[in-house]
Every structure is written in C-alpha cells, then in structure tokens.
Design a protein around this motif. Structure first.
Motif, mmCIF file in Angstrom:
data_model
loop_
_atom_site.group_PDB
_atom_site.id
_atom_site.type_symbol
_atom_site.label_atom_id
_atom_site.label_comp_id
_atom_site.label_asym_id
_atom_site.label_seq_id
_atom_site.Cartn_x
_atom_site.Cartn_y
_atom_site.Cartn_z
ATOM 1 N N SER A 108 0.845 -1.200 0.000
ATOM 2 C CA SER A 108 0.000 0.000 0.000
ATOM 3 C C SER A 108 0.876 1.244 0.000
ATOM 4 C CB SER A 108 -0.918 0.003 1.228
ATOM 5 O OG SER A 108 -0.152 -0.045 2.420
ATOM 6 N N TRP A 109 0.357 2.307 -0.593
ATOM 7 C CA TRP A 109 1.120 3.545 -0.723
ATOM 8 C C TRP A 109 0.967 4.416 0.518
ATOM 9 C CZ3 TRP A 109 4.261 3.169 -4.677
ATOM 10 C CH2 TRP A 109 3.885 2.376 -5.753
ATOM 11 N N PRO A 110 1.971 5.218 0.860
ATOM 12 C CA PRO A 110 1.859 6.121 2.011
ATOM 13 C C PRO A 110 0.654 7.050 1.868
ATOM 14 C CG PRO A 110 4.121 6.032 1.232
ATOM 15 C CD PRO A 110 3.297 5.299 0.219
ATOM 16 N N THR A 111 0.002 7.343 2.950
ATOM 17 C CA THR A 111 -1.206 8.178 2.918
ATOM 18 C C THR A 111 -0.898 9.600 2.473
ATOM 19 O OG1 THR A 111 -0.894 8.658 5.265
ATOM 20 C CG2 THR A 111 -2.353 6.818 4.694
ATOM 21 N N TRP A 112 0.338 10.052 2.685
ATOM 22 C CA TRP A 112 0.645 11.441 2.331
ATOM 23 C C TRP A 112 0.729 11.666 0.826
ATOM 24 C CZ3 TRP A 112 5.070 11.135 -0.380
ATOM 25 C CH2 TRP A 112 6.018 10.175 -0.025
ATOM 26 N N PHE A 113 0.714 10.581 0.010
ATOM 27 C CA PHE A 113 0.710 10.760 -1.435
ATOM 28 C C PHE A 113 -0.481 11.614 -1.893
ATOM 29 C CE2 PHE A 113 3.601 7.183 -2.945
ATOM 30 C CZ PHE A 113 4.436 8.047 -3.615
ATOM 31 N N SER A 114 -1.618 11.477 -1.213
ATOM 32 C CA SER A 114 -2.823 12.195 -1.612
ATOM 33 C C SER A 114 -2.900 13.592 -1.017
ATOM 34 C CB SER A 114 -4.072 11.400 -1.210
ATOM 35 O OG SER A 114 -4.094 11.207 0.198
ATOM 36 N N ALA A 115 -1.959 13.908 -0.122
ATOM 37 C CA ALA A 115 -2.024 15.198 0.558
ATOM 38 C C ALA A 115 -1.367 16.312 -0.239
ATOM 39 C CB ALA A 115 -1.372 15.092 1.936
ATOM 40 N N GLY A 116 -0.472 15.952 -1.169
ATOM 41 C CA GLY A 116 0.216 16.964 -1.965
ATOM 42 C C GLY A 116 1.372 17.582 -1.210
ATOM 43 N N PRO A 117 2.166 18.460 -1.865
ATOM 44 C CA PRO A 117 3.317 19.098 -1.219
ATOM 45 C C PRO A 117 2.875 19.902 -0.006
ATOM 46 C CG PRO A 117 3.309 19.469 -3.588
ATOM 47 C CD PRO A 117 1.987 18.870 -3.246
ATOM 48 N N THR A 121 8.678 12.046 3.804
ATOM 49 C CA THR A 121 9.621 11.086 3.247
ATOM 50 C C THR A 121 9.428 9.687 3.802
ATOM 51 O OG1 THR A 121 11.270 11.620 4.940
ATOM 52 C CG2 THR A 121 11.361 12.864 2.872
ATOM 53 N N ALA A 122 8.651 9.540 4.856
ATOM 54 C CA ALA A 122 8.545 8.249 5.530
ATOM 55 C C ALA A 122 7.762 7.248 4.689
ATOM 56 C CB ALA A 122 7.876 8.420 6.888
ATOM 57 N N SER A 123 8.186 5.997 4.745
ATOM 58 C CA SER A 123 7.466 4.902 4.122
ATOM 59 C C SER A 123 7.434 3.745 5.112
ATOM 60 C CB SER A 123 8.146 4.471 2.810
ATOM 61 O OG SER A 123 9.490 4.090 3.053
ATOM 62 N N GLU A 128 9.938 0.662 3.010
ATOM 63 C CA GLU A 128 10.917 1.132 3.984
ATOM 64 C C GLU A 128 12.139 0.213 4.026
ATOM 65 O OE1 GLU A 128 11.087 2.564 8.673
ATOM 66 O OE2 GLU A 128 9.527 1.160 8.009
ATOM 67 N N SER A 129 11.915 -1.106 4.021
ATOM 68 C CA SER A 129 13.038 -2.031 4.142
ATOM 69 C C SER A 129 13.958 -1.982 2.924
ATOM 70 C CB SER A 129 12.523 -3.458 4.354
ATOM 71 O OG SER A 129 11.788 -3.908 3.219
ATOM 72 N N TRP A 130 13.422 -1.585 1.760
ATOM 73 C CA TRP A 130 14.248 -1.466 0.567
ATOM 74 C C TRP A 130 14.741 -0.050 0.326
ATOM 75 C CZ3 TRP A 130 16.712 -5.019 -2.158
ATOM 76 C CH2 TRP A 130 16.336 -6.355 -1.975
ATOM 77 N N GLY A 131 14.554 0.835 1.311
ATOM 78 C CA GLY A 131 15.156 2.162 1.246
ATOM 79 C C GLY A 131 14.366 3.207 0.499
ATOM 80 N N PHE A 132 13.094 2.946 0.184
ATOM 81 C CA PHE A 132 12.297 3.938 -0.545
ATOM 82 C C PHE A 132 11.892 5.080 0.369
ATOM 83 C CE2 PHE A 132 11.789 0.300 -3.338
ATOM 84 C CZ PHE A 132 11.839 0.877 -4.599
#
Length: 488
Positions: A108-117, A121-123, A128-132
């Motif tokens: 699932s994608w981070p919830t802040w994707f829909s919030a806009g700028p 940076t958190a995932s 997260e485990s793969w450094g994204f």
C-alpha cells in the motif's frame, strides 16, 4: 521488437574462471542453447531513435539518429539514444523475485501521497526495508538507491546523484542484480571499446607517441621532443586526462551501470517532471520500465555548432540548477537549452528538435541524459495517450481517471561513482574532458547499434548473423537465470 528465448528453453551461459563478478571479461561469454548461439531473432536488440517510435513536436524527421545535445565546452556533444523492448517473461521475472519489493504486487502507498506538497519522506513495509523514501522534487514518487555489483557486498559506499553526496546503499534484489550483470556481460565488446577509448584519451598525444621503429623514444633528443609536446598541450588536455582517468577507475572497479535509482508511484493522475539534465553519472544510462506508462520528452539539435550569439565566457565546468542532483554549487549562469516544456522557445532554435518517446511496460533505452535537456510526463495507470505506440483515440487529460491502476515501477541504471571528493567534481564537469568522452562514447554506441543491422537482402544474412554477436542488446531470460544461479 524481437522476442527473447521462451521461459521453457534453458540458455547455458559459460562461466569465466578467475573473473570477479561485476567486471566484464575482455571476451564475452557465449550464450548457448543446446550448444548453439542464441539466434539473433530471439534477442532484444537496441535500435536507434527513429520517427516511427517517437513523435516530433518540433523539427524535421529524425533521419539520422546521431544528434547533438546541450552545450558542453563550447560545442554540442553527440547524443546516442537507443531503444529496445524486454519480453513480458523477462519483466515478470524481475518483478516476481522472492526477495524484492515488487513480488506479489506492490504494498500500500503512504497516505501522504494524496495530501500533496510539502512531501513527507517516511514509508513503511517493504518500501521502507528497501530504502524507498519520498522525493521532494517529485512528490508523486518514492525513490530508492541500490547498487548492483556482486563483489561490493550487501552494502556499499557510493555517490548518490539525487542527494549530491555519498551514502551507504544496499544491493539491489537478486534478480535485478543478475539482470544488470548479464547486461554488462552480453555487451562486453562495447564496454571494452569504450575503455580502450578512455585509455587513449588518458594517455594523451605525448604518451602515445612512438618513433619510426615503433618503439618509445629512447634518445635524449627524442625525450626532449616529448617534453616539448607536453609543454604545448592544449588548455583542455589536463581536464581530458583527469576525467578520462576518473572514468577508467569507475569502470575497472565495477561501477559500469553499478548504481540503480528505483522509482515507484501509484500512477494516479498526470504528473510532469521538471525539465533538466542529469549529472555525469548519467553519461551511461539504462532506463527500464517494469510497469506504468510515461512519455520522455527530449531537446536535441542537428549540429554541434552553437548559435552565433552564444556567449563563450560562460562557465562549462558546472551543471545547471536543473541538473538531477542536489548540488548547491551548480552554476545557474551557464548558457543552457530552454525547458523542454517551453515549445515556443525551442521554435526559436534553428535545427532543433523536441521529441516525445513513449515508454510502457518493458520499454528500455540506453543513452546519455547527462548530455541533453529532457523531462518526463507520468501518465495515469493504464492510460494510452499522445505519443503512445498504441493508436487509439483516448486522449482524455482527466487527472481523476487512473485507468487500470497499474503503478509506475522504473529502474534507472547509471554509472556508480566511488565515494570521495572526486565524485562530486566529476558529477559537475562539463569541460573539455566531458566533451571528449561524450564523442568517444557516441562512437562506441553507434558501432554497437549498427553491428548486425537486419537487411532484407539474403546475400547479407551470413554477415548479419556474425555481426549480431557484437550488437548491443538486452540479455535473454535464460542468460539472466544463469547469472542468478552463479550469484546465489
């Protein structure tokens, strides 16, 4: 494009004894199937950028693939742009690696994707485990930095272009690492030719000088002549020697396509990346689309000559503020091409081209985005629109329509610069060294793209089959699987 070996057919890849993985051999291992070379028509060859595979927004048809890029040391460097298509089986194989972040579908994608700028940076989870982490410049993407050099271990200190600094990066998923190792191996002839060209540039005219007998100078008179040659070096010779020497170190340490920037996003709505040029790690760049659709927009030129009103006093040794790194020392006063999104400005250039290249699942390109202005439009998942190879009438720009919902999954593979102060200097250079190396690289890529070009004349079939062994291509699925067995 041609298809590769089917999954059920085993391709045996000969091992090379006493060869460190990640450093290509001088002679490429033969890819064999039942003792025979893999037929040319079952390989995915790279082909030049041509009119049928792109849309010309401004300029004449691309009759000659060898075009020129943005200003570099008082000239426009030659640009190579080669395309290929990975088979569906190979793409699926890379996506479904058991240890990777894409296996079984995306998290699932981070919830802040829909919030806009402003972007967070958190995932979490596998992201997260793969450094994204979130990208401040592209808040619609998550990005991670990996290396794909087997002998570098699970983590390695290297230069990270998007950060403009060095960091410890983890090794890519096993199947991705195997794919990149196989890509280096099957195209070893081209990389060796490039290394030879760098050697020539690094040695310089005086070092390569020989007497009429073919021996190095031995008498005092000849040594004095050589010293005079060194005194008469052109102003840019020192920069050429330094930069070519730096790249030789990169290649010999395993840094050829050693760095990967993975980009992922939910592909909901239309998004446009800013126009920019990459840093010098993008001198050799392999882009592979695993999922999603986007359109790459390029700004190219017909001639290496700069316009008459070009100001030669501008500094060419630094990248512009739009380059794809986070360096605050970039020189914004360097004369540069306009944004590729400013079509009116490009109409003012004689011999200029604005070109759209569609990218979808399996699309791969080999080029030098360090050398030319470019930008990317990310399309909603499943959307096929302007510039796409699928000829339909769907050109709806509705940001609320996500299409089929297929996410964006991309691998951007570049040169891996070693950690140290030299990496930052090299990533900023646009001096005589960069121009000389760009010319050498374009020659090598041109030879790799032209070797074995198909011809309908039956009299040329034997020559085509012979030359195709040295033609730039993607590895077959069987070759990647064999490398994975060696790495496991």
């Amino acid at each position: 494009m041609t298809s590769s070996v089917s999954p059920g057919q085993c391709v045996a890849w000969c091992r090379v004894p006493a060869r460190p993985l990640g450093v290509w051999p001088r002679r490429r291992p033969r890819a064999t199937r039942n003792g025979c070379s893999v037929p040319a028509d079952q390989r995915s060859f790279f082909t030049p950028l041509e009119e049928y595979s792109c849309q010309i927004l401004h300029g004449s048809p691309l009759e000659n693939w060898s075009l020129c890029g943005e200003r570099c040391s008082g000239s426009r460097p030659p640009v190579s742009f080669l395309q290929a298509t990975a088979t569906a089986e190979l793409v699926e194989y890379l996506l479904e690696g058991g240890d990777g972040p894409f296996s079984g579908g995306t998290d699932s994608w981070p919830t802040w994707f829909s919030a806009g700028p402003p972007v967070e940076t958190a995932s979490s989870g596998r992201w997260e485990s793969w450094g994204f982490e979130g990208s401040p410049k592209e808040p619609f993407l998550l990005k991670a930095d990996w290396h794909c050099v087997p002998q570098w271990g699970t983590r390695h200190e290297a230069f990270v272009p998007r950060l403009g600094s060095c960091a410890s990066i983890r090794r890519a998923p096993l199947r991705v690492t195997a794919f990149m190792e196989a890509f280096r191996q099957v195209n070893a002839a081209c990389w060796q030719a490039f290394e030879d060209e760098l050697e020539h540039l690094h040695s310089g005219p005086s070092k390569s000088r020989r007497t009429s007998s073919g021996c190095p100078p031995s008498t005092k008179f000849e040594e004095e002549e050589e010293e005079d040659d060194e005194k008469e070096q052109e102003p840019g010779d020192e920069d050429i020697k330094w930069f070519s020497g730096f790249l030789l170190e990169v290649l010999r340490s395993g840094g050829l396509f050693g760095s990967i920037e993975a980009q992922v996003g939910p592909a909901v709505g239309w998004h446009q990346m800013r126009s920019h040029t990459d840093g010098t790690t993008g001198l050799l760049h392999l882009g592979l689309t695993l999922q999603g659709r986007r359109v790459l927009q390029l700004g190219l030129h017909d001639s290496p000559q700069l316009p008459d009103n070009a100001n030669s006093n501008n500094n060419d040794n630094n990248t512009n503020n739009n380059s794809n790194n986070n360096n605050s020392n970039s020189n914004s006063n360097r004369r540069r091409d306009p944004s590729v999104w400013d079509s009116e400005a490009w109409h003012n250039f004689a011999g200029a081209h604005l070109v759209q290249v569609p990218m979808e699942r399996g699309s791969a390109y080999l080029s030098s985005p360090f050398l030319f202005e470019h930008g990317v439009t990310y399309l909603p998942g499943g959307f096929v629109g302007q510039g796409s190879t699928n000829n339909n009438n769907n050109t709806n720009n509705d940001n609320t329509n996500p299409g089929s919902g297929e996410p964006t999954l991309l691998l951007m593979c570049r040169l891996a610069f070693p950690a140290g102060s030299g990496a930052l200097r090299a990533n900023q250079t646009r001096g005589p060294g960069a121009l000389a190396v760009a010319k050498a690289l374009a020659s090598c890529l041109a030879a790799g793209a032209e070797n074995g070009n198909n011809n309908n004349s039956s009299s040329n079939n034997n020559n085509n089959n012979k030359n195709s062994n040295n033609r730039l291509r993607l590895p077959s699925l069987g070759e990647v699987q064999e490398v994975q067995k060696i790495l496991s």
